[in-house]
Design an enzyme around this catalytic site. Structure first.
Site, short mmCIF file in Angstrom:
data_model
loop_
_atom_site.label_atom_id
_atom_site.label_comp_id
_atom_site.label_asym_id
_atom_site.label_seq_id
_atom_site.Cartn_x
_atom_site.Cartn_y
_atom_site.Cartn_z
N GLU A 1 41.91 -66.48 -25.17
CA GLU A 1 42.51 -66.44 -23.82
C GLU A 1 42.16 -65.06 -23.24
O GLU A 1 42.58 -64.04 -23.78
CB GLU A 1 44.03 -66.61 -23.94
CG GLU A 1 44.77 -66.69 -22.62
CD GLU A 1 46.28 -66.84 -22.82
OE1 GLU A 1 46.83 -66.37 -23.83
OE2 GLU A 1 46.93 -67.44 -21.94
N SER B 1 50.05 -59.77 -27.30
CA SER B 1 50.65 -61.11 -27.17
C SER B 1 51.32 -61.28 -25.82
O SER B 1 51.42 -62.39 -25.31
CB SER B 1 51.69 -61.33 -28.26
OG SER B 1 51.09 -61.36 -29.52
N HIS C 1 43.01 -62.15 -25.75
CA HIS C 1 44.05 -62.66 -26.66
C HIS C 1 43.41 -63.60 -27.67
O HIS C 1 43.17 -64.78 -27.39
CB HIS C 1 45.15 -63.35 -25.83
CG HIS C 1 46.27 -63.84 -26.65
ND1 HIS C 1 46.96 -65.00 -26.36
CD2 HIS C 1 46.84 -63.35 -27.78
CE1 HIS C 1 47.90 -65.18 -27.26
NE2 HIS C 1 47.85 -64.21 -28.14
N ASN D 1 51.58 -67.43 -24.53
CA ASN D 1 52.82 -66.94 -25.14
C ASN D 1 54.06 -67.06 -24.26
O ASN D 1 55.17 -66.94 -24.76
CB ASN D 1 52.63 -65.51 -25.65
CG ASN D 1 51.88 -65.54 -26.97
OD1 ASN D 1 51.93 -66.53 -27.70
ND2 ASN D 1 51.15 -64.48 -27.27
P1 NAD Z 1 50.49 -56.15 -37.45
O1 NAD Z 1 51.88 -55.62 -37.49
O2 NAD Z 1 50.01 -57.01 -38.56
O3 NAD Z 1 49.45 -54.92 -37.32
C1 NAD Z 1 49.58 -53.90 -36.39
C2 NAD Z 1 48.81 -52.69 -36.90
O4 NAD Z 1 48.80 -51.68 -35.88
C3 NAD Z 1 49.45 -52.06 -38.14
O5 NAD Z 1 48.50 -52.01 -39.19
C4 NAD Z 1 49.86 -50.67 -37.66
O6 NAD Z 1 49.79 -49.68 -38.65
C5 NAD Z 1 48.83 -50.45 -36.56
N1 NAD Z 1 49.17 -49.34 -35.68
C6 NAD Z 1 50.40 -48.96 -35.23
N2 NAD Z 1 50.29 -47.83 -34.48
C7 NAD Z 1 48.96 -47.51 -34.44
C8 NAD Z 1 48.22 -46.47 -33.84
N3 NAD Z 1 48.81 -45.51 -33.12
N4 NAD Z 1 46.87 -46.44 -34.01
C9 NAD Z 1 46.25 -47.40 -34.74
N5 NAD Z 1 46.91 -48.41 -35.35
C10 NAD Z 1 48.24 -48.47 -35.19
O7 NAD Z 1 50.35 -56.90 -36.06
P2 NAD Z 1 49.27 -58.02 -35.63
O8 NAD Z 1 49.86 -59.35 -35.89
O9 NAD Z 1 47.94 -57.65 -36.19
O10 NAD Z 1 49.30 -57.81 -34.05
C11 NAD Z 1 48.51 -56.80 -33.43
C12 NAD Z 1 48.43 -57.09 -31.94
O11 NAD Z 1 47.85 -58.39 -31.75
C13 NAD Z 1 49.83 -57.16 -31.29
O12 NAD Z 1 49.75 -56.67 -29.99
C14 NAD Z 1 50.14 -58.65 -31.30
O13 NAD Z 1 51.05 -59.02 -30.32
C15 NAD Z 1 48.75 -59.22 -31.03
N6 NAD Z 1 48.50 -60.60 -31.48
C16 NAD Z 1 49.03 -61.07 -32.64
C17 NAD Z 1 48.74 -62.37 -33.08
C18 NAD Z 1 49.25 -62.90 -34.39
O14 NAD Z 1 49.12 -64.12 -34.63
N7 NAD Z 1 49.79 -62.08 -35.26
C19 NAD Z 1 47.91 -63.19 -32.28
C20 NAD Z 1 47.37 -62.66 -31.10
C21 NAD Z 1 47.67 -61.36 -30.71
#
Ligand code: NAD
Length: 287
Positions: free
Chosen positions: A153, A120, A141, A191
Site C-alpha cells: 500500500e 502502520s 506500507h 489499517n
Molecule cells: P518491531 O517492534 O518488531 O521492530 C521495531 C524496531 O525498531 C526494533 O528493532 C527497534 O529496536 C527499532 N528502533 C527503535 N528505535 C529506533 C531508532 N531510533 N533507530 C533505529 N531503529 C530503532 O516492529 P515492526 O513490527 O517491525 O514494525 C516496524 C514498523 O513497521 C512500525 O511502524 C509498524 O507499525 C510498521 N508495520 C508493521 C507491520 C507488522 O505486521 N508488524 C506491518 C506493516 C507495517
C-alpha cells in the site's frame, strides 16, 4: 536505472523482511538499529527465513543465506546511511521515535534520497514535516512477511512529488512487488479497517462472547479468510497493534479507536504474539 544502495532503519519484524527481500533482489543494504544484540538477532532471523523460504519454495537455485547476508551491512551507526539512495524506515510505531529518526536521516542522507515510511498508521504528511524534503517522503506500507507478499500500500503525503512516487514504484518493481497508491490519512485504507476489526475482536474475547479459536474460526470458516483477526494480531505483534490504534485514537480524536483494555493488559504482561512466542496463541521456536 537500478537503485543500488538502500538504507533500512529498524531491524524488527518488518525491517528484517525488507532487508532480506532487498538483498535477495540484488540490492546493497545498510540495516540500522539501536543495539548490536538486535542486529545479531536480525542476522539469525534472516538466515532462518532464507532457509525456510528455500525449503518452502523448493527452489534449488536459491542463493545461500551467506550470500544474502553478505550484501547487508548491519550497524548501529546512522552515518553509514550517507551512501543510501533510498531509505525504508521500519522503526517502532511511536511518533517520538520516528520524529527523531527523520531529523537524523534528513541531516545525513544526500538531498536526492527518498524516504519511505513503513508505518502502520502515522500520517505521512506529519512525518514529512520533520524533514526539509517533504516532496521526497512517501508511505510504503509493506505486508508481513515482506518477502512473501507481492502487494504494497503506497501513500502519497500532502507534498509527495510525482518523481518520488515514480522512484518508489521503480524500487518496488525491482523488489518484485506492485503497489496500490492511496492518499494520506492516518491508518490509510488497510489499517483504518484492520485495526478496528482486531480491536473489536479483542473486545469480544474480553466480554467472553467467544473463545480465541471461535472468534478466528468465524473468519476462516465462514468468510474464507486465511487467518482470523486474533491470529493476524499475533503475526503483526500486539505491541504494534496497540501503538497503531493509539495513533488512530489521537489522530482522529474519535472514541471508536479506543484500545481494548485486554489488549493493553496483554502488552503490559509482555505478550507480543508470534515475535516472542506468546500472544493469543503460543508459538514454539520464537527468538
Ligand atoms: P518491531 O517492534 O518488531 O521492530 C521495531 C524496531 O525498531 C526494533 O528493532 C527497534 O529496536 C527499532 N528502533 C527503535 N528505535 C529506533 C531508532 N531510533 N533507530 C533505529 N531503529 C530503532 O516492529 P515492526 O513490527 O517491525 O514494525 C516496524 C514498523 O513497521 C512500525 O511502524 C509498524 O507499525 C510498521 N508495520 C508493521 C507491520 C507488522 O505486521 N508488524 C506491518 C506493516 C507495517
Amino acid at each position: 536505472m537500478k537503485i543500488q544502495v538502500v538504507g533500512v532503519v529498524g531491524a524488527g519484524v518488518m525491517g528484517i523482511g525488507v532487508a532480506q527481500n532487498l538483498s535477495q533482489t540484488g540490492h546493497q543494504v545498510i540495516l540500522v538499529d539501536i543495539s548490536e544484540d538486535i542486529l545479531e538477532n536480525a542476522k539469525k532471523e534472516i538466515r532462518n527465513n532464507v532457509r525456510f523460504q528455500g525449503f518452502f519454495q523448493k527452489n534449488q537455485q536459491a542463493e545461500s543465506p551467506d550470500n544474502i547476508l553478505h550484501r547487508i551491512k548491519f550497524s548501529t551507526n546512522y552515518k553509514f546511511l550517507e551512501s543510501a539512495e533510498f531509505v525504508i524506515e521500519n522503526a517502532t510505531e511511536k511518533w517520538d521515535i520516528k520524529k527523531g529518526i527523520y531529523a537524523q536521516l534528513d541531516a545525513i542522507c544526500p538531498e536526492k534520497t527518498v524516504f519511505a515510511a513503513n508505518t502502520s498508521a502515522i500520517s505521512i504528511t506529519r512525518i514529512a514535516s520533520v524533514t526539509k524534503r517533504a516532496d521526497k517522503v512517501i508511505g510504503m506500507h509493506f505486508m508481513n512477511p515482506v518477502p512473501m507478499k507481492p502487494m504494497v500500500e503506497m501513500i502519497r503525503g500532502y507534498h509527495t512529488s510525482d518523481d518520488a512516487i515514480a522512484t518508489a514504484k521503480e524500487l518496488l518493481a525491482q523488489m518484485g512487488k506492485e503497489c496500490i497508491l492511496v492518499n494520506d490519512s492516518p491508518g490509510f485504507v488497510s489499517n483504518r479497517v484492520l485495526m478496528l476489526t482486531i480491536n473489536e475482536a479483542i473486545f469480544l474475547l474480553q466480554d467472553r462472547v467467544a473463545s480465541v479459536e471461535e472468534v478466528d474460526k468465524i473468519f476462516t470458516s465462514c468468510f474464507g479468510h486465511k487467518m482470523g483477526p486474533l491470529e493476524t494480531a499475533d503475526l503483526i505483534g500486539l505491541d504494534t497493534i496497540l501503538f497503531s490504534i493509539e495513533v488512530l485514537y489521537e489522530s482522529f480524536n474519535d472514541s471508536k479507536y479506543r484500545p481494548c483494555p485486554l489488549l493493553k493488559k496483554m502488552v503490559d504482561a509482555g505478550l507480543y504474539g508470534r515475535k516472542n512466542g506468546q500472544g493469543f496463541y503460543t508459538y514454539s521456536g520464537a527468538t
